[in-house]
Design a protein around this motif. Sequence first.
Motif, PDB file in Angstrom:
ATOM      1  N   PHE A 232       0.822  -1.201   0.000  1.00 28.09           N
ATOM      2  CA  PHE A 232       0.000   0.000   0.000  1.00 28.09           C
ATOM      3  C   PHE A 232       0.861   1.258   0.000  1.00 28.09           C
ATOM      4  CE2 PHE A 232      -4.340  -1.392   1.962  1.00 28.09           C
ATOM      5  CZ  PHE A 232      -4.773  -1.728   0.690  1.00 28.09           C
ATOM      6  N   SER A 233       0.471   2.228  -0.814  1.00 25.46           N
ATOM      7  CA  SER A 233       1.062   3.555  -0.752  1.00 25.46           C
ATOM      8  C   SER A 233       0.487   4.289   0.458  1.00 25.46           C
ATOM      9  CB  SER A 233       0.747   4.331  -2.025  1.00 25.46           C
ATOM     10  OG  SER A 233      -0.644   4.564  -2.128  1.00 25.46           O
ATOM     11  N   SER A 234       1.006   5.474   0.727  1.00 17.55           N
ATOM     12  CA  SER A 234       0.520   6.249   1.870  1.00 17.55           C
ATOM     13  C   SER A 234      -0.976   6.560   1.730  1.00 17.55           C
ATOM     14  CB  SER A 234       1.314   7.549   2.003  1.00 17.55           C
ATOM     15  OG  SER A 234       2.669   7.279   2.252  1.00 17.55           O
ATOM     16  N   SER A 235      -1.395   6.971   0.529  1.00 12.48           N
ATOM     17  CA  SER A 235      -2.812   7.314   0.334  1.00 12.48           C
ATOM     18  C   SER A 235      -3.693   6.071   0.430  1.00 12.48           C
ATOM     19  CB  SER A 235      -2.997   7.997  -1.021  1.00 12.48           C
ATOM     20  OG  SER A 235      -2.584   7.144  -2.084  1.00 12.48           O
TER      21      SER A 235
ATOM     22  N   LEU B 170       2.346   3.483  11.058  1.00 14.12           N
ATOM     23  CA  LEU B 170       1.913   2.117  10.780  1.00 14.12           C
ATOM     24  C   LEU B 170       2.392   1.646   9.413  1.00 14.12           C
ATOM     25  CD1 LEU B 170      -1.731   1.655  12.099  1.00 14.12           C
ATOM     26  CD2 LEU B 170       0.320   0.384  12.745  1.00 14.12           C
ATOM     27  N   GLU B 171       2.323   2.536   8.436  1.00 19.35           N
ATOM     28  CA  GLU B 171       2.778   2.164   7.094  1.00 19.35           C
ATOM     29  C   GLU B 171       4.263   1.823   7.119  1.00 19.35           C
ATOM     30  OE1 GLU B 171       3.680   4.041   2.730  1.00 19.35           O
ATOM     31  OE2 GLU B 171       2.915   5.329   4.307  1.00 19.35           O
ATOM     32  N   THR B 172       5.054   2.607   7.848  1.00 19.64           N
ATOM     33  CA  THR B 172       6.484   2.347   7.953  1.00 19.64           C
ATOM     34  C   THR B 172       6.745   1.032   8.665  1.00 19.64           C
ATOM     35  OG1 THR B 172       6.937   4.724   8.008  1.00 19.64           O
ATOM     36  CG2 THR B 172       8.665   3.265   8.823  1.00 19.64           C
ATOM     37  N   ARG B 173       6.008   0.799   9.743  1.00 24.93           N
ATOM     38  CA  ARG B 173       6.234  -0.421  10.527  1.00 24.93           C
ATOM     39  C   ARG B 173       5.878  -1.664   9.739  1.00 24.93           C
ATOM     40  NH1 ARG B 173       9.149  -2.755  12.899  1.00 24.93           N
ATOM     41  NH2 ARG B 173       8.999  -3.754  14.910  1.00 24.93           N
ATOM     42  N   THR B 174       4.799  -1.615   8.988  1.00 21.38           N
ATOM     43  CA  THR B 174       4.358  -2.786   8.221  1.00 21.38           C
ATOM     44  C   THR B 174       4.975  -2.846   6.831  1.00 21.38           C
ATOM     45  OG1 THR B 174       2.436  -1.589   7.363  1.00 21.38           O
ATOM     46  CG2 THR B 174       2.133  -2.808   9.414  1.00 21.38           C
ATOM     47  N   GLU B 175       5.668  -1.767   6.427  1.00 22.32           N
ATOM     48  CA  GLU B 175       6.236  -1.661   5.075  1.00 22.32           C
ATOM     49  C   GLU B 175       5.165  -1.845   4.000  1.00 22.32           C
ATOM     50  OE1 GLU B 175      10.217  -3.401   4.458  1.00 22.32           O
ATOM     51  OE2 GLU B 175      10.018  -4.207   6.489  1.00 22.32           O
ATOM     52  N   GLY B 176       3.962  -1.308   4.281  1.00 23.68           N
ATOM     53  CA  GLY B 176       2.877  -1.375   3.309  1.00 23.68           C
ATOM     54  C   GLY B 176       2.250  -2.742   3.147  1.00 23.68           C
ATOM     55  N   TRP B 177       2.617  -3.680   4.028  1.00 29.41           N
ATOM     56  CA  TRP B 177       2.052  -5.032   3.960  1.00 29.41           C
ATOM     57  C   TRP B 177       0.586  -4.955   4.344  1.00 29.41           C
ATOM     58  CZ3 TRP B 177       2.402  -8.962   8.408  1.00 29.41           C
ATOM     59  CH2 TRP B 177       1.885 -10.204   8.001  1.00 29.41           C
TER      60      TRP B 177
ATOM     61  N   TYR C   8      15.301  -9.228   6.248  1.00 27.53           N
ATOM     62  CA  TYR C   8      13.956  -9.719   6.470  1.00 27.53           C
ATOM     63  C   TYR C   8      12.995  -8.536   6.636  1.00 27.53           C
ATOM     64  CZ  TYR C   8      16.008 -14.329   7.401  1.00 27.53           C
ATOM     65  OH  TYR C   8      16.679 -15.518   7.282  1.00 27.53           O
ATOM     66  N   HIS C   9      11.749  -8.752   6.226  1.00 25.23           N
ATOM     67  CA  HIS C   9      10.691  -7.779   6.509  1.00 25.23           C
ATOM     68  C   HIS C   9      10.670  -7.531   8.018  1.00 25.23           C
ATOM     69  CE1 HIS C   9       6.621  -6.271   7.136  1.00 25.23           C
ATOM     70  NE2 HIS C   9       6.493  -6.081   5.831  1.00 25.23           N
ATOM     71  N   HIS C  10      10.463  -6.289   8.414  1.00 25.26           N
ATOM     72  CA  HIS C  10      10.603  -5.913   9.816  1.00 25.26           C
ATOM     73  C   HIS C  10       9.729  -6.763  10.740  1.00 25.26           C
ATOM     74  CE1 HIS C  10      13.152  -2.757   8.599  1.00 25.26           C
ATOM     75  NE2 HIS C  10      12.222  -1.900   8.214  1.00 25.26           N
ATOM     76  N   LEU C  11       8.460  -6.937  10.385  1.00 26.09           N
ATOM     77  CA  LEU C  11       7.569  -7.705  11.252  1.00 26.09           C
ATOM     78  C   LEU C  11       7.959  -9.178  11.286  1.00 26.09           C
ATOM     79  CD1 LEU C  11       4.088  -6.149  10.401  1.00 26.09           C
ATOM     80  CD2 LEU C  11       5.520  -5.719  12.400  1.00 26.09           C
ATOM     81  N   PHE C  12       8.422  -9.692  10.156  1.00 26.51           N
ATOM     82  CA  PHE C  12       8.872 -11.079  10.110  1.00 26.51           C
ATOM     83  C   PHE C  12      10.126 -11.255  10.959  1.00 26.51           C
ATOM     84  CE2 PHE C  12      10.573 -14.813   7.579  1.00 26.51           C
ATOM     85  CZ  PHE C  12       9.618 -15.709   8.045  1.00 26.51           C
ATOM     86  N   ALA C  13      11.033 -10.289  10.897  1.00 25.51           N
ATOM     87  CA  ALA C  13      12.238 -10.345  11.727  1.00 25.51           C
ATOM     88  C   ALA C  13      11.870 -10.308  13.208  1.00 25.51           C
ATOM     89  CB  ALA C  13      13.169  -9.193  11.376  1.00 25.51           C
TER      90      ALA C  13
END
Length: 430
Positions: free
Chosen positions: A210-213, A235-242, A342-347
Amino acid sequence: MQQYPLLQTKLHIPPVRPELVSRPRLIERLNAGLATRDASSRTRDAFPRALTLISAPAGFGKTTLVSEWVTGCEQPAAWLSLDEGDNDPTRFLAYLVAALRTVEPGTRQGALSALRSSGTANTATPPSVKIVLTSLINEISAIPDKIILVLDDYHLIEAQPIHDALSFLLEHLPPQLHLVIATREDPPLPCARLRARGQLTELRATDLRFSSSEAAEFLNQVMGLDLSAEEITALETRTEGWIAGLQLAAVSMQGRDDTPSLIKSFSGSHRFVLDYLVEEVLSQQSASVQAFLLQTAILDRLTGSLCDSLTGLNNGQAILERLDRANLFIVPLDEERRWYRYHHLFADLLRRRLRQTQQEQVPILHTRASEWYERNGFSDEAIEHALHAEDFERAAQLLEEHLDASWGRGEHGKLRRWLDRLPEEMLFSR
């Protein structure tokens, strides 16, 4: 031929949800894959591209995107949702023919006849598969309309005869047919050859996030939250748009008054994220891959030889490339695909699991990482891992060796942080 009862719901296009976040930028990319380049040309490039590959990890909205696209597409679309049982070649071909019959019911009789006469003992052999596909290709070539064929969840297919069959179909694909594959990992198909011919459209995790918008629309309009721009960005930064990560975060925030603190603490250890990643990702991996993931979880960046130092094996680069192909929440950091993360949440999840199951290994792994970084000239990382290992003697020795250079570069704040982490008695004794 063994008669398989065909589950008709596998042939239904998933309905578009009314609360869908529309993604016109991606729809445009998918439509471009159908556009005829030059109607007057007699070359292969005159026809639409053969394949659209949508490859990304779990929870990136692949199925939702494709169903939205084909629902609004001018061309009729046949849909097949795959499962583990479709690894039987005869069953796969039966469903493939049945899917195409949903958009062209008067055709494919020849393919059905070939399928029924192929016998039971040799249905997996290449000759019988090619007979069915040749009949299918010939019949499709005779119809005037263009058709889209979607194979969803293709990562569940492991049978090599089916990969071979699909490769044969792609090599001889009639211009009336466009194949779409949605998968969690790259399939063993001739994608490189199609890419070189300009016959491949690709969407990956970097495209689907997801983009910011889009994140703002999803969180505030679809999920009914009232988040500020700063909270959405966090939240977007933490999830990396997942997308699944954003949805799990939104579910956990609904009806709660402590939204700011929850956003701040949202991580791979959050119970919704943890349950999802364990069920959908981690538990699906082999024991050897799970061991690799846990042993390398302490790293912020991964490369083959560094992973080998931690695991004691010599297959680190091969496993990283396999994880990359499998879209296992791993992000390439360079064009050569030598470095990953690794993706942040996965790490977060992996590190939590490592602490829960193998706490005694954590300092050992950090020490091995420190030694590798020292050997390869990465002094900062060598010091960091020594401190994480609480190997203060090693950390102090490395600090002394690089103190003057760091001081000369003006890195005073970093030096202060490192020194603050050393025991006070060690500071006074050295």
